[in-house]
Design an enzyme around this catalytic site. Structure first.
Site, mmCIF file in Angstrom:
data_model
loop_
_atom_site.group_PDB
_atom_site.id
_atom_site.type_symbol
_atom_site.label_atom_id
_atom_site.label_comp_id
_atom_site.label_asym_id
_atom_site.label_seq_id
_atom_site.Cartn_x
_atom_site.Cartn_y
_atom_site.Cartn_z
ATOM 1 N N ALA A 67 0.842 -1.193 0.000
ATOM 2 C CA ALA A 67 0.000 0.000 0.000
ATOM 3 C C ALA A 67 0.875 1.239 0.000
ATOM 4 O O ALA A 67 2.047 1.197 0.397
ATOM 5 C CB ALA A 67 -0.919 0.006 1.213
ATOM 6 N N ASP A 68 0.293 2.338 -0.435
ATOM 7 C CA ASP A 68 0.973 3.623 -0.367
ATOM 8 C C ASP A 68 -0.084 4.693 -0.162
ATOM 9 O O ASP A 68 -1.212 4.557 -0.645
ATOM 10 C CB ASP A 68 1.775 3.907 -1.642
ATOM 11 C CG ASP A 68 2.752 5.042 -1.434
ATOM 12 O OD1 ASP A 68 3.739 4.845 -0.694
ATOM 13 O OD2 ASP A 68 2.525 6.142 -1.980
#
Length: 193
Positions: A67-68
Protein backbone atom coordinates in the site's frame (compact mmCIF):
# COMPACT_ATOMS: atom_id res chain seq x y z
CA UNK A 1 -1.34 -19.49 2.13
CA UNK A 2 1.27 -17.01 3.37
CA UNK A 3 0.26 -13.35 3.43
CA UNK A 4 3.02 -10.76 3.37
CA UNK A 5 2.47 -7.08 4.14
CA UNK A 6 5.02 -5.08 2.17
CA UNK A 7 5.04 -2.24 4.67
CA UNK A 8 6.77 -1.31 7.91
CA UNK A 9 3.77 0.78 8.97
CA UNK A 10 2.35 -0.38 12.30
CA UNK A 11 -0.90 1.37 11.33
CA UNK A 12 -1.30 -0.84 8.27
CA UNK A 13 -0.59 -3.97 10.31
CA UNK A 14 -3.19 -2.87 12.86
CA UNK A 15 -5.76 -2.24 10.13
CA UNK A 16 -5.08 -5.66 8.62
CA UNK A 17 -5.70 -7.18 12.05
CA UNK A 18 -9.11 -5.47 12.02
CA UNK A 19 -9.89 -7.81 9.13
CA UNK A 20 -8.92 -10.73 11.35
CA UNK A 21 -5.71 -11.32 9.41
CA UNK A 22 -2.06 -11.29 10.32
CA UNK A 23 0.81 -11.11 7.91
CA UNK A 24 4.54 -11.46 7.74
CA UNK A 25 5.97 -7.94 7.67
CA UNK A 26 8.46 -7.37 4.87
CA UNK A 27 8.92 -3.71 3.90
CA UNK A 28 9.89 -2.93 0.33
CA UNK A 29 12.92 -0.70 -0.07
CA UNK A 30 12.25 1.20 -3.30
CA UNK A 31 12.97 4.63 -4.71
CA UNK A 32 9.90 6.70 -3.84
CA UNK A 33 10.82 9.73 -5.94
CA UNK A 34 8.06 11.41 -7.90
CA UNK A 35 8.68 11.32 -11.63
CA UNK A 36 8.68 14.56 -13.60
CA UNK A 37 5.09 15.44 -14.49
CA UNK A 38 3.65 12.46 -12.59
CA UNK A 39 0.14 13.06 -11.28
CA UNK A 40 -0.60 12.25 -7.60
CA UNK A 41 -3.05 9.42 -8.46
CA UNK A 42 -0.53 7.79 -10.80
CA UNK A 43 2.29 8.18 -8.29
CA UNK A 44 0.47 6.51 -5.39
CA UNK A 45 -0.73 3.63 -7.56
CA UNK A 46 2.77 3.11 -8.98
CA UNK A 47 4.32 3.08 -5.49
CA UNK A 48 1.94 0.36 -4.26
CA UNK A 49 2.53 -1.70 -7.41
CA UNK A 50 6.32 -1.39 -7.25
CA UNK A 51 6.37 -2.34 -3.55
CA UNK A 52 4.25 -5.41 -4.29
CA UNK A 53 6.45 -6.38 -7.24
CA UNK A 54 9.69 -6.19 -5.25
CA UNK A 55 8.41 -8.40 -2.44
CA UNK A 56 6.57 -10.81 -4.78
CA UNK A 57 9.87 -11.48 -6.56
CA UNK A 58 11.39 -12.54 -3.22
CA UNK A 59 8.37 -14.64 -2.19
CA UNK A 60 6.76 -15.95 -5.39
CA UNK A 61 4.50 -18.46 -3.60
CA UNK A 62 3.02 -15.89 -1.19
CA UNK A 63 0.23 -13.37 -1.47
CA UNK A 64 1.78 -9.91 -1.17
CA UNK A 65 -0.20 -6.88 -0.04
CA UNK A 66 1.39 -3.47 -0.54
CA UNK A 67 0.00 0.00 0.00
CA UNK A 68 0.97 3.62 -0.37
CA UNK A 69 -0.64 6.83 0.85
CA UNK A 70 -0.06 10.46 -0.07
CA UNK A 71 -1.84 13.78 0.20
CA UNK A 72 -2.95 15.58 -2.95
CA UNK A 73 -3.26 19.32 -2.42
CA UNK A 74 -4.21 21.06 -5.65
CA UNK A 75 -2.33 18.47 -7.73
CA UNK A 76 0.77 18.65 -5.54
CA UNK A 77 1.91 15.60 -3.59
CA UNK A 78 2.51 16.10 0.10
CA UNK A 79 4.55 13.18 1.34
CA UNK A 80 6.30 12.74 4.67
CA UNK A 81 7.97 15.92 5.94
CA UNK A 82 11.75 16.08 6.01
CA UNK A 83 11.78 18.22 9.16
CA UNK A 84 9.52 20.19 11.50
CA UNK A 85 9.68 23.37 9.38
CA UNK A 86 8.44 21.41 6.37
CA UNK A 87 5.72 19.81 8.49
CA UNK A 88 4.55 23.25 9.71
CA UNK A 89 4.43 24.50 6.13
CA UNK A 90 2.28 21.51 5.10
CA UNK A 91 -0.13 21.98 7.99
CA UNK A 92 -0.50 25.69 7.18
CA UNK A 93 -1.30 24.74 3.59
CA UNK A 94 -3.98 22.27 4.77
CA UNK A 95 -5.57 24.74 7.21
CA UNK A 96 -9.19 25.76 6.58
CA UNK A 97 -9.63 23.80 3.36
CA UNK A 98 -10.04 20.40 1.78
CA UNK A 99 -7.52 18.02 0.26
CA UNK A 100 -7.49 14.48 -1.09
CA UNK A 101 -5.88 11.54 0.66
CA UNK A 102 -4.86 8.92 -1.88
CA UNK A 103 -4.32 5.34 -0.76
CA UNK A 104 -3.47 2.62 -3.24
CA UNK A 105 -3.29 -1.10 -2.61
CA UNK A 106 -1.66 -3.78 -4.73
CA UNK A 107 -2.12 -7.50 -4.18
CA UNK A 108 0.26 -9.84 -6.02
CA UNK A 109 0.04 -13.60 -6.27
CA UNK A 110 1.72 -15.92 -8.73
CA UNK A 111 2.72 -13.16 -11.13
CA UNK A 112 -0.76 -11.62 -11.24
CA UNK A 113 -1.40 -8.27 -9.61
CA UNK A 114 -4.58 -6.42 -8.69
CA UNK A 115 -4.21 -2.74 -7.82
CA UNK A 116 -6.74 -0.13 -6.79
CA UNK A 117 -6.67 3.53 -5.85
CA UNK A 118 -8.96 5.03 -3.21
CA UNK A 119 -9.40 8.81 -2.91
CA UNK A 120 -10.90 10.40 0.20
CA UNK A 121 -11.67 14.07 0.68
CA UNK A 122 -10.61 15.47 4.05
CA UNK A 123 -11.59 18.95 5.21
CA UNK A 124 -9.60 20.74 7.91
CA UNK A 125 -10.87 23.64 9.97
CA UNK A 126 -8.65 26.68 10.49
CA UNK A 127 -5.40 25.93 12.35
CA UNK A 128 -3.78 28.57 14.50
CA UNK A 129 -0.01 28.84 14.91
CA UNK A 130 -0.48 27.41 18.41
CA UNK A 131 -2.46 24.44 17.01
CA UNK A 132 0.36 23.72 14.58
CA UNK A 133 3.19 24.20 17.08
CA UNK A 134 1.49 22.07 19.74
CA UNK A 135 0.81 19.33 17.21
CA UNK A 136 4.39 19.36 15.95
CA UNK A 137 5.67 19.17 19.53
CA UNK A 138 3.75 15.91 19.96
CA UNK A 139 6.01 14.31 17.31
CA UNK A 140 3.01 12.72 15.60
CA UNK A 141 3.57 14.58 12.32
CA UNK A 142 7.14 13.39 11.84
CA UNK A 143 6.62 10.33 9.63
CA UNK A 144 3.14 10.91 8.24
CA UNK A 145 2.10 11.82 4.71
CA UNK A 146 0.90 15.42 4.79
CA UNK A 147 2.28 15.76 8.33
CA UNK A 148 -0.76 14.42 10.16
CA UNK A 149 -2.38 11.27 11.48
CA UNK A 150 -6.18 11.33 11.40
CA UNK A 151 -6.30 8.47 13.92
CA UNK A 152 -4.30 10.54 16.41
CA UNK A 153 -4.29 14.08 17.73
CA UNK A 154 -4.96 15.56 14.29
CA UNK A 155 -8.52 14.20 14.43
CA UNK A 156 -9.43 17.42 16.24
CA UNK A 157 -8.58 19.42 13.10
CA UNK A 158 -10.86 17.44 10.77
CA UNK A 159 -14.26 18.98 10.08
CA UNK A 160 -15.41 16.12 7.86
CA UNK A 161 -14.31 13.41 5.47
CA UNK A 162 -15.92 12.04 2.35
CA UNK A 163 -14.69 8.53 1.63
CA UNK A 164 -12.67 5.85 3.39
CA UNK A 165 -11.50 6.62 6.93
CA UNK A 166 -9.24 3.54 6.92
CA UNK A 167 -7.83 4.73 3.59
CA UNK A 168 -6.79 7.99 5.25
CA UNK A 169 -5.09 5.97 8.00
CA UNK A 170 -3.21 4.05 5.30
CA UNK A 171 -5.07 0.89 4.24
CA UNK A 172 -8.57 1.08 2.74
CA UNK A 173 -10.18 -1.95 4.37
CA UNK A 174 -13.16 -2.42 2.06
CA UNK A 175 -10.95 -2.57 -1.04
CA UNK A 176 -8.30 -4.63 0.75
CA UNK A 177 -10.84 -7.22 1.85
CA UNK A 178 -12.27 -7.43 -1.66
CA UNK A 179 -8.82 -7.82 -3.27
CA UNK A 180 -7.71 -10.49 -0.79
CA UNK A 181 -10.91 -12.46 -1.31
CA UNK A 182 -10.22 -12.49 -5.05
CA UNK A 183 -6.94 -14.36 -4.40
CA UNK A 184 -8.46 -16.82 -1.94
CA UNK A 185 -7.79 -15.16 1.39
CA UNK A 186 -11.11 -14.96 3.16
CA UNK A 187 -11.12 -12.54 6.09
CA UNK A 188 -13.50 -13.78 8.78
CA UNK A 189 -16.73 -11.82 9.02
CA UNK A 190 -16.92 -12.38 12.78
CA UNK A 191 -13.95 -12.82 15.06
CA UNK A 192 -14.04 -15.46 17.77
CA UNK A 193 -13.66 -14.09 21.26
Amino acid sequence: MTLILASASPRRADLLEQLGLSAKICPADIDESVRLGELPDDYVLRMAQEKADVIAQRYPAAVVLAADTAIDLDGRILGKPGNRAEAAKMLRALSDRGHRVLSAIAVSQGGVQHAELVATEVFFGPLSNRDINDYLASGEADDKAGSYAIQGRAAQFVQRINGSYSGVVGLPLYETRKALREVGIEPPTALAE
